[in-house]
Scaffold this motif. Structure first.
Motif, PDB file in Angstrom:
ATOM      1  N   TYR A 194       4.443   1.333  -1.435  1.00 32.11           N
ATOM      2  CA  TYR A 194       4.544   1.243  -2.995  1.00 32.11           C
ATOM      3  C   TYR A 194       4.216   2.441  -3.721  1.00 32.11           C
ATOM      4  CZ  TYR A 194       4.022  -3.713  -1.678  1.00 32.11           C
ATOM      5  OH  TYR A 194       4.167  -5.014  -0.927  1.00 32.11           O
ATOM      6  N   THR A 195       5.112   3.301  -3.594  1.00 30.71           N
ATOM      7  CA  THR A 195       5.050   4.605  -4.364  1.00 30.71           C
ATOM      8  C   THR A 195       4.736   4.543  -5.709  1.00 30.71           C
ATOM      9  OG1 THR A 195       7.697   4.516  -4.654  1.00 30.71           O
ATOM     10  CG2 THR A 195       6.619   5.845  -2.643  1.00 30.71           C
ATOM     11  N   TYR A 196       4.960   3.390  -6.691  1.00 29.14           N
ATOM     12  CA  TYR A 196       4.795   3.443  -7.781  1.00 29.14           C
ATOM     13  C   TYR A 196       3.287   3.360  -8.185  1.00 29.14           C
ATOM     14  CZ  TYR A 196       3.602  -1.635  -7.206  1.00 29.14           C
ATOM     15  OH  TYR A 196       3.108  -2.910  -6.694  1.00 29.14           O
ATOM     16  N   LYS A 197       2.498   3.080  -7.252  1.00 27.30           N
ATOM     17  CA  LYS A 197       1.054   3.019  -7.082  1.00 27.30           C
ATOM     18  C   LYS A 197       0.695   4.394  -7.271  1.00 27.30           C
ATOM     19  CE  LYS A 197       0.245  -1.549  -5.426  1.00 27.30           C
ATOM     20  NZ  LYS A 197      -0.510  -2.118  -4.196  1.00 27.30           N
ATOM     21  N   ARG A 256      -2.966   5.515  -8.429  1.00 28.81           N
ATOM     22  CA  ARG A 256      -1.862   4.811  -9.468  1.00 28.81           C
ATOM     23  C   ARG A 256      -2.966   5.088 -10.781  1.00 28.81           C
ATOM     24  NH1 ARG A 256      -2.096  -1.514  -8.588  1.00 28.81           N
ATOM     25  NH2 ARG A 256      -0.500  -1.417 -10.169  1.00 28.81           N
ATOM     26  N   GLN A 306       0.883  -1.273   0.110  1.00 25.23           N
ATOM     27  CA  GLN A 306       0.072   0.079   0.133  1.00 25.23           C
ATOM     28  C   GLN A 306       0.828   1.263  -0.226  1.00 25.23           C
ATOM     29  OE1 GLN A 306      -3.324  -0.158  -0.508  1.00 25.23           O
ATOM     30  NE2 GLN A 306      -2.851  -2.328  -0.455  1.00 25.23           N
ATOM     31  N   VAL A 307       0.170   2.616   0.064  1.00 25.91           N
ATOM     32  CA  VAL A 307       0.902   3.875   0.031  1.00 25.91           C
ATOM     33  C   VAL A 307       0.462   4.550   1.182  1.00 25.91           C
ATOM     34  CG1 VAL A 307       1.066   5.948  -1.215  1.00 25.91           C
ATOM     35  CG2 VAL A 307       0.676   3.925  -2.629  1.00 25.91           C
TER      36      VAL A 307
END
Length: 130
Positions: free
Chosen positions: A27-30, A100, A1-2
């Motif tokens: 999960y910064t890519y989200k 995201r 999660q973010v």
């Protein structure tokens, strides 16, 4: 999660400045799209600024345009909101948000919508006195 954690709120006189920060972790890519939202006392939360991951596409609500600046520091994973020329009506809770999806890319056509964002911080209080 973010995970999003805001800081930097406080009290300031009208005409002053404040900078809010939002630490982004997990999960910064989200978090392709990032935004700042404002909830004034007794009113609904509304989006004031949004940015895509690279910071190349930003959008500001008319109420803050030319006064606020949204930015993201990739080195520290920190989203910021620089608020200048503050007005009493800027008083309220400010929250950062991330998602995201890519709706921030079309914010100039449809505004900044709460429903476009999945991850939210707890908020930080800003009080502007006249």
């Amino acid at each position: 999660q973010v995970r999003l954690v805001e800081s930097g709120g406080g009290s300031v006189q009208a005409g002053g400045s404040l900078q809010l920060s939002c630490a982004v972790s997990g999960y910064t890519y989200k978090s392709y799209c990032r935004g700042w939202f404002h909830q004034a006392p007794g009113k609904e939360r509304e989006g004031v600024a949004s940015s895509d991951l690279g910071g190349g596409i930003t959008y500001y609500a008319e109420s803050v345009r030319d006064r606020f600046i949204i930015a993201y520091d990739n080195a520290t994973n920190t989203l910021s909101l620089r608020m200048n020329s503050l007005k009493p009506e800027d008083t309220g809770m400010y929250s950062c948000a991330a998602d995201r999806g890519g709706n921030c890319l079309v914010a100039r056509h449809r505004g900044i919508r709460l429903s476009d964002y999945t991850y939210w911080g707890q908020g930080t209080q800003v009080t502007v006195s006249s």
